[in-house]
Design a protein around this motif. Structure first.
Motif: not given
Length: 116
Positions: A7-8, A11-13, A15-16, A26, A74, A79
């Motif tokens: 999931t991590l 994540l879209p770049e 968000k990372k 991440i 998030l 998480i």
């Protein structure tokens, strides 16, 4: 790779990128949260001197991580709980995982979390 690691990683770049200032990336975020869960569990089990104080600090740091991740848009609590679940899964299966993170790296990230 566990479900939360997948999931991590997915994540879209953008968000990372939010994780970089505090955690570098991440993957290190995952490792740090895993170690926070492990430290909390070991402290609860071994009850070293002043363990109540230690647990309070560990839980404050975990809470800060949850809030920080939530501020990224998030679900921080979920998480962090999923990563802690990975730790407990390893623990009950007698797996000792080498995360490849030095104490100095871990402490540096904890200091970043405290400042965040």
């Amino acid at each position: 790779m566990t479900k939360i690691q997948e999931t991590l990683a997915a994540l879209p770049e953008d968000k990372k990128a939010l994780f970089i200032p505090v955690f570098d990336n991440i993957e290190k975020f995952y490792k740090v949260v895993y170690l926070i869960a492990r430290n909390e569990h070991v402290t609860e089990q071994e009850k070293p001197e002043r363990y109540e104080d230690r647990l309070q600090v560990i839980r404050q740091i975990r809470s800060k991580v949850e809030k920080l991740v939530t501020s990224f848009g998030l679900n921080g609590e979920d998480i962090v709980a999923d990563i802690a679940s990975d730790y407990f899964e390893d623990y009950v299966n007698y797996k000792e995982i080498d995360l490849g993170l030095t104490n100095d790296e871990f402490i540096a990230v904890i200091q970043n979390i405290s400042k965040a």
